[in-house]
Write a protein that holds these residues in place. Structure first.
Motif, PDB file in Angstrom:
ATOM      1  N   ARG A 194       0.900  -1.109  -0.126  1.00  0.00           N
ATOM      2  CA  ARG A 194       0.047  -0.155   0.108  1.00  0.00           C
ATOM      3  C   ARG A 194       0.944   1.295  -0.015  1.00  0.00           C
ATOM      4  O   ARG A 194       0.518   2.096  -0.819  1.00  0.00           O
ATOM      5  N   ALA A 195       1.920   1.083   0.902  1.00  0.00           N
ATOM      6  CA  ALA A 195       2.949   2.420   0.878  1.00  0.00           C
ATOM      7  C   ALA A 195       3.332   2.785  -0.447  1.00  0.00           C
ATOM      8  O   ALA A 195       3.737   3.742  -0.956  1.00  0.00           O
ATOM      9  N   ALA A 196       3.787   1.712  -1.236  1.00  0.00           N
ATOM     10  CA  ALA A 196       4.337   1.947  -2.437  1.00  0.00           C
ATOM     11  C   ALA A 196       3.274   2.283  -3.803  1.00  0.00           C
ATOM     12  O   ALA A 196       3.711   2.284  -4.831  1.00  0.00           O
ATOM     13  N   GLY A 197       2.119   1.883  -3.377  1.00  0.00           N
ATOM     14  CA  GLY A 197       1.101   2.626  -4.251  1.00  0.00           C
ATOM     15  C   GLY A 197       0.120   1.512  -4.923  1.00  0.00           C
ATOM     16  O   GLY A 197      -0.596   1.942  -6.039  1.00  0.00           O
ATOM     17  N   ALA A 198       0.026   0.717  -4.164  1.00  0.00           N
ATOM     18  CA  ALA A 198      -0.745  -0.464  -4.621  1.00  0.00           C
ATOM     19  C   ALA A 198      -2.265  -0.139  -4.868  1.00  0.00           C
ATOM     20  O   ALA A 198      -2.695   0.746  -4.101  1.00  0.00           O
ATOM     21  N   THR A 199      -2.966  -0.230  -5.859  1.00  0.00           N
ATOM     22  CA  THR A 199      -4.295   0.235  -6.073  1.00  0.00           C
ATOM     23  C   THR A 199      -5.436  -0.659  -5.424  1.00  0.00           C
ATOM     24  O   THR A 199      -6.462  -0.183  -5.078  1.00  0.00           O
ATOM     25  N   GLU A 200      -4.803  -1.872  -5.089  1.00  0.00           N
ATOM     26  CA  GLU A 200      -5.646  -3.168  -4.656  1.00  0.00           C
ATOM     27  C   GLU A 200      -4.880  -4.027  -3.933  1.00  0.00           C
ATOM     28  O   GLU A 200      -3.930  -4.387  -4.438  1.00  0.00           O
TER      29      GLU A 200
END
Ligand SMILES: Cc1cc2nc3c(=O)[nH]c(=O)nc-3n(C[C@H](O)[C@H](O)[C@H](O)COP(=O)(O)OP(=O)(O)OC[C@H]3O[C@@H](n4cnc5c(N)ncnc54)[C@H](O)[C@@H]3O)c2cc1C
Length: 466
Positions: free
Chosen positions: A300-306
């Motif tokens: 999530r911190a790296a930008g996962a959209t889901e």
């Protein structure tokens, strides 16, 4: 060379039925799974059952100065198992005995032709396993796994084949039998000859028995998938997991091209418009939920959209099965792109430091676009090990040339990033020129000195590796 005399001597030295010379049968032993790599036709194939048979065949071939190509299941992806014209092929598939399973010492002793999955099934009741799990595990042999130092999906936690080999029995180029290593978990007597033969791709000797170090079957595992809009974000997640995400037992990446290929091959609702999907597992039993949560935070911190955690083992198995379909799905995509049986896939295999993964993914995409070639990347992301699968039209020389140009540029890219030209598939014929570039003149001289010492007439798998 007198082929008739060779065959007569082989038949005298080996049991009835162990020597094949029917041209139709020989044709089936020409090559491994690497597309677009040259292969020759052997004079004969022998199918030994024992070390003594192998030694006898080698002595005959050596006396006739005939090259010897050892083959396991021929699932290799570097042309390393390809026959050369006029060679003797030694196929190990009939050497398929599990000689011993020793649970208290966590050791197994096997002949080289035992299939990886067969060993896994035999070890399961003892709650033990031999971790390396190449995608070909249902057909590839332990001998082939050792000779290529095969990897797979669990290497991010458990390491490659070499980490699990304690000792070997090897038939040398003159037919002598060498034993290396030991059965004890520790032992440092002499040079590490076991490691020398692991990954030697049939160029230094024929492995006839393998002593393996086993691990306990892991605790209950948990699985998640994370979806990313850019490969850079997926790469950043892998770096973050390396820093702060504990120890995943699996960390795999599929790019959009592969997601689309797998979905077309076997629809299962994968996100086909996203740039990359990461698949992560932890096998830490009671700690697994917490360990998975750490990985989720990194994604999530790296930008996962889901980010989605598998509900149960069945769902997790389905996700892993999707990952295992990457290669056949790309073959199908190649066939669809170039109908008439012309679609080919150059399966590449490179590795970079984990922190360079994002840049390498971008680099591969750039190279593919510049040459207008379809390239899908699947990666053992936790190991920085990428498999760019390069799709070409075998019937079109220009398409094939562009494919090889992409292949070469990917090699250059990964070496410049501090990586290696092969993470797990080996050098074979495919990467021979590139090995020299990676190891340099001194490395090459030492390789050649070892080869000359062990195989002075260069009879073992000539034209491969060096
Ligand atoms: C669908 C698919 C998925 C794959 N996934 C992976 C993966 O995840 N990781 C990975 O590392 N590889 C993978 N591979 C490549 C391949 O399966 C491995 O390299 C495997 O270890 C080869 O085993 P084999 O029995 O088929 O050996 P072969 O292909 O027959 O031989 C490979 C090399 O080992 C030598 N050799 C074989 N047996 C002996 C012996 N007894 N003594 C001396 N030399 C020997 C041969 O001469 C040759 O150089 C995959 C291949 C396919 C087709």
């Amino acid at each position: 060379m007198d082929n008739e005399a060779l065959v007569a001597d082989l038949r005298r030295a080996l049991p009835d039925g162990a020597v094949l010379t029917d041209p139709d049968l020989l044709a089936g032993y020409r090559r491994d799974e690497a597309h677009l790599v040259e292969a020759g036709t052997p004079v004969a194939v022998v199918r030994p059952r024992t070390t003594a048979h192998v030694a006898a065949a080698v002595r005959v071939a050596a006396a006739h100065r005939v090259p010897i190509v050892t083959q396991g299941a021929r699932t290799g992806l570097a042309g390393a198992a390809n026959a050369v014209d006029g060679s003797l092929v030694i196929s190990t598939t009939a050497m398929d005995r599990i000689i011993a399973i020793d649970p208290p010492n966590r050791v197994a002793v096997v002949q080289p032709g035992v299939v990886n999955a067969t060993l896994a099934a035999a070890l399961a009741p003892h709650r033990l396993r031999f971790p390396p799990d190449p995608g070909s595990w249902e057909s590839s042999t332990i001998g082939g796994n050792v000779a290529t130092n095969a990897g797979g999906m669990c290497c991010v936690k458990y390491g490659v084949t070499a980490e699990h080999v304690l000792g070997l029995e090897v038939v040398l180029a003159d037919g002598e039998v060498l034993r290396t290593g030991r059965r004890t978990p520790k032992g440092v007597a002499g040079y590490d000859l076991t490691r020398l033969f692991v990954g030697s791709e049939g160029t230094l000797g024929i492995i006839t028995e393998i002593t393996l170090a086993l691990r306990p079957t892991p605790d209950e595992s948990r699985t998640l998938v994370a979806v990313f809009d850019t490969t850079a974000a997926a790469g950043a997640a892998v770096t973050a997991i390396g820093t702060d995400g504990g120890t995943p037992s699996l960390l795999e990446l599929l790019d959009r091209t592969h997601l689309q290929a797998i979905e077309a091959y076997r629809p299962m609702g994968l996100p086909t418009e996203t740039a990359a999907l990461l698949l992560a597992c932890v096998d830490t039993g009671p700690l697994a939920a917490g360990d998975l949560a750490r990985i989720e935070r990194c994604c999530r911190a790296a930008g996962a959209t889901e980010v989605y955690a598998a509900e149960d083992a069945t769902e997790a198995d389905a996700l892993l099965a999707a990952r295992r379909l990457a290669y056949p799905a790309m073959e199908r995509a190649a066939a669809a792109a170039f109908p008439g049986g012309h679609g080919g896939v150059i399966v590449d295999d490179v590795a970079v430091p984990r922190t360079e993964l994002a840049a390498a993914l971008d680099g591969v995409a750039r190279i593919a676009a510049a040459h207008d070639v379809m390239v899908g990347v699947v990666a053992h992301a936790g190991d920085g090990n990428l498999h760019p699968n390069i799709v070409v039209d075998r019937a079109d020389p220009d398409s094939v040339a562009r494919g090889w140009a992409v292949f070469d540029e990917i090699m250059r890219l990964c070496l410049a990033a501090g990586g290696t030209v092969t993470g797990e598939h080996g050098v074979g014929i495919l990467k021979r020129q590139w090995l020299a570039r990676e190891i340099g003149p001194v490395g090459l001289r030492v390789h050649r000195a070892i080869k000359d010492a062990l195989d002075p007439h260069h009879l073992l798998n000539p034209g491969k590796v060096i």
